[in-house]
Design an enzyme around this catalytic site. Structure first.
Site, PDB file in Angstrom:
ATOM      1  N   LYS A   1     -10.960 -68.873   9.493  1.00 38.08           N
ATOM      2  CA  LYS A   1     -12.161 -68.052   9.757  1.00 38.08           C
ATOM      3  C   LYS A   1     -12.137 -67.544  11.181  1.00 38.08           C
ATOM      4  O   LYS A   1     -12.574 -66.453  11.470  1.00 38.08           O
ATOM      5  CB  LYS A   1     -13.424 -68.907   9.627  1.00 38.08           C
ATOM      6  CG  LYS A   1     -13.847 -69.294   8.266  1.00 38.08           C
ATOM      7  CD  LYS A   1     -15.242 -69.920   8.376  1.00 38.08           C
ATOM      8  CE  LYS A   1     -15.331 -71.288   7.758  1.00 38.08           C
ATOM      9  NZ  LYS A   1     -15.245 -72.406   8.677  1.00 38.08           N
TER      10      LYS A   1
ATOM     11  N   LYS B   1      -8.519 -76.981  20.213  1.00 36.80           N
ATOM     12  CA  LYS B   1      -9.680 -76.143  20.551  1.00 36.80           C
ATOM     13  C   LYS B   1     -10.013 -76.194  22.029  1.00 36.80           C
ATOM     14  O   LYS B   1     -10.633 -75.272  22.563  1.00 36.80           O
ATOM     15  CB  LYS B   1     -10.900 -76.556  19.720  1.00 36.80           C
ATOM     16  CG  LYS B   1     -10.800 -76.102  18.280  1.00 36.80           C
ATOM     17  CD  LYS B   1     -12.112 -76.292  17.542  1.00 36.80           C
ATOM     18  CE  LYS B   1     -12.014 -75.822  16.102  1.00 36.80           C
ATOM     19  NZ  LYS B   1     -13.176 -76.166  15.313  1.00 36.80           N
TER      20      LYS B   1
ATOM     21  N   LYS C   1      -1.987 -71.253   9.926  1.00 37.52           N
ATOM     22  CA  LYS C   1      -2.979 -71.452   8.867  1.00 37.52           C
ATOM     23  C   LYS C   1      -3.988 -70.302   8.836  1.00 37.52           C
ATOM     24  O   LYS C   1      -4.427 -69.853   9.897  1.00 37.52           O
ATOM     25  CB  LYS C   1      -3.707 -72.772   9.173  1.00 37.52           C
ATOM     26  CG  LYS C   1      -4.686 -73.215   8.134  1.00 37.52           C
ATOM     27  CD  LYS C   1      -5.605 -74.294   8.695  1.00 37.52           C
ATOM     28  CE  LYS C   1      -6.595 -73.702   9.668  1.00 37.52           C
ATOM     29  NZ  LYS C   1      -7.753 -74.536   9.980  1.00 37.52           N
TER      30      LYS C   1
HETATM   31  P1  TYM Z   1     -14.040 -75.556   7.823  1.00 31.58           P
HETATM   32  O1  TYM Z   1     -15.358 -74.905   7.843  1.00 31.58           O
HETATM   33  O2  TYM Z   1     -13.035 -75.149   8.866  1.00 31.58           O
HETATM   34  O3  TYM Z   1     -13.332 -75.305   6.428  1.00 31.58           O
HETATM   35  C1  TYM Z   1     -13.974 -75.609   5.189  1.00 31.58           C
HETATM   36  C2  TYM Z   1     -12.941 -76.098   4.202  1.00 31.58           C
HETATM   37  O4  TYM Z   1     -11.911 -75.109   4.006  1.00 31.58           O
HETATM   38  C3  TYM Z   1     -10.627 -75.715   4.199  1.00 31.58           C
HETATM   39  N1  TYM Z   1      -9.698 -74.709   4.757  1.00 31.58           N
HETATM   40  C4  TYM Z   1      -8.497 -74.433   4.227  1.00 31.58           C
HETATM   41  N2  TYM Z   1      -7.860 -74.934   3.160  1.00 31.58           N
HETATM   42  C5  TYM Z   1      -6.635 -74.413   2.880  1.00 31.58           C
HETATM   43  N3  TYM Z   1      -6.041 -73.444   3.626  1.00 31.58           N
HETATM   44  C6  TYM Z   1      -6.640 -72.922   4.703  1.00 31.58           C
HETATM   45  N4  TYM Z   1      -6.068 -71.958   5.398  1.00 31.58           N
HETATM   46  C7  TYM Z   1      -7.942 -73.422   5.050  1.00 31.58           C
HETATM   47  N5  TYM Z   1      -8.832 -73.127   6.041  1.00 31.58           N
HETATM   48  C8  TYM Z   1      -9.901 -73.943   5.846  1.00 31.58           C
HETATM   49  C9  TYM Z   1     -10.892 -76.840   5.195  1.00 31.58           C
HETATM   50  O5  TYM Z   1      -9.870 -77.807   5.164  1.00 31.58           O
HETATM   51  C10 TYM Z   1     -12.222 -77.358   4.712  1.00 31.58           C
HETATM   52  O6  TYM Z   1     -12.052 -78.257   3.625  1.00 31.58           O
HETATM   53  N6  TYM Z   1     -14.946 -79.974   9.885  1.00 31.58           N
HETATM   54  C11 TYM Z   1     -15.025 -79.239   8.665  1.00 31.58           C
HETATM   55  C12 TYM Z   1     -16.420 -79.169   8.073  1.00 31.58           C
HETATM   56  C13 TYM Z   1     -17.073 -80.487   7.823  1.00 31.58           C
HETATM   57  C14 TYM Z   1     -16.769 -81.383   6.767  1.00 31.58           C
HETATM   58  C15 TYM Z   1     -17.706 -82.445   6.887  1.00 31.58           C
HETATM   59  C16 TYM Z   1     -15.793 -81.378   5.760  1.00 31.58           C
HETATM   60  C17 TYM Z   1     -18.124 -81.025   8.502  1.00 31.58           C
HETATM   61  N7  TYM Z   1     -18.525 -82.191   7.946  1.00 31.58           N
HETATM   62  C18 TYM Z   1     -17.674 -83.525   6.000  1.00 31.58           C
HETATM   63  C19 TYM Z   1     -15.787 -82.472   4.871  1.00 31.58           C
HETATM   64  C20 TYM Z   1     -16.715 -83.517   5.000  1.00 31.58           C
HETATM   65  C21 TYM Z   1     -14.584 -77.813   8.922  1.00 31.58           C
HETATM   66  O7  TYM Z   1     -14.691 -77.310  10.017  1.00 31.58           O
HETATM   67  O8  TYM Z   1     -14.187 -77.132   7.808  1.00 31.58           O
END
Ligand code: TYM
Length: 334
Positions: free
Chosen positions: A198, A114, A195
């Protein structure tokens, strides 16, 4: 320490939630919510690390909460809340910062990705995984169901929990990442080597957004990049990554095993029919979610009320934990 097994996970209200979020995370959260005590969080403080437009952040936070309820999160079984509504997260993050070596954060691949090519990035972007560690360990979560891309962050949360425990005595449960084998990494439809994300969901043909209408979903799948052959089978070969991704999506949604999935496509000729069939199952899965989302957004006051109840319950677990941390660290707790 509590005996009851806890689950914690989160999602950022940035960009439009897409099929990867659903298959890698939300679907599993909903399917297994009866098994344990669950906390799910819309992590708006994390979203601030990329300085979004304030009005957009407000609407994306509510939208995401409504989508999660619409997917089937049941307030009786799962606590859904907004991160900034529970001050323990930011406070716990500060306390954990004080035991986290800088080098651990500089090694995080998401930070490197990032920040690459950007002249200046916020301190918060570097600190992002410590806030995430606070999210998880303040709840003594045993399990953190996430997609593959978050594994390194959950491992860091383990390291931070262990370090705090070794300095100040047993305080936190050390969490484990739980990653679905196939839905854990849904790839972009326009480029199956990247991947689905969003952050790229504005790029035409990249993602299926969860609120897309059926026509849009079908268009996205029909444009999906495959290969020049015609074999419909699971494969690790780079050339077959597009077909593999489509079959993976079909597999997670239908709940079938690989053999059954390949059998379903035995008599199918050409990738056009494969794309059409995968689009159909995705439309069938996402349509009731979109309808329920629209229904929930008709009554935003009710949505806010459910989130306030969630925040109250979350605070009742995490605030005492922060208090315990402060006492152990030598702060005078009034
Ligand atoms: P975020 O918002 O990017 O994504 C949320 C969840 O979706 C999963 N994900 C995917 N899984 C499979 N294939 C994909 N292409 C894909 N894109 C996204 C992510 O792995 C995630 O599980 N840092 C985290 C948010 C967070 C969090 C936490 C997660 C903050 N605090 C505590 C777990 C526990 C994030 O940005 O996820």
């Amino acid at each position: 320490m509590k005996e009851i097994k806890r689950v914690f996970s989160g999602v950022q209200p940035s960009g439009d939630p897409q099929l990867g979020n659903y298959l890698g995370a939300f679907k599993g959260w909903v399917d297994r919510q009866s098994e344990k005590e669950n906390f799910f969080c819309v992590v708006d403080l994390h979203a601030l690390t990329v300085t979004p437009d304030p009005e957009q952040l407000v609407s994306q936070t509510r939208d995401l909460a409504a989508i999660l309820f619409a997917c089937g999160l049941d307030p009786k079984k799962s606590t859904l809340f907004v991160q900034s509504h529970v001050p323990a997260h930011a406070e716990g993050c500060w306390l954990l910062n004080c035991v986290t070596p800088l080098g651990w954060l500089e090694r995080m691949t998401q930070f490197k990705d990032k920040s690459e090519g950007r002249g200046s990035v916020s301190t918060a972007l570097l600190d992002y995984p410590v806030l995430m560690a606070a999210d998880i360990i303040l709840y003594d979560a045993h399990e953190v169901p996430v997609g593959e891309d978050q594994k390194q962050h959950v491992e860091l949360a383990r390291d931070i929990a262990n370090r705090f425990n070794s300095i100040y005595g047993e305080t936190f449960v050390v969490p484990e990442p739980v990653i679905p084998d196939i839905g854990g990494r849904v790839m972009g439809l326009n480029d199956p080597m990247v991947k689905m994300s969003k952050s790229y969901s504005h790029i035409r043909g990249h993602a299926v957004r969860m609120l897309d209408d059926p026509k849009e979903i079908e268009r996205s799948f029909m444009r999906a990049v495959t290969d020049s052959g015609n074999e419909i089978r699971f494969s690790e070969e780079e050339e077959k990554a597009g077909v593999n991704n489509l079959l993976g999506i079909y597999k997670v949604i239908t709940g079938k095993n690989e053999k059954e999935v390949e059998r379903d496509f035995e008599s199918v000729r050409g990738y056009g029919d494969l794309k059409k069939t995968v689009a159909e199952v995705v439309v069938e899965e996402l349509t009731p979610i979109r309808e329920q989302y629209e229904h929930l957004m008709d009554d935003v006051a009710e949505l806010d009320r459910l989130l306030a109840i969630g925040a109250e319950h979350a605070a009742s677990v995490s605030m005492p934990k922060v208090r315990e941390m402060k006492e152990k660290m030598g702060l005078i707790v009034p």
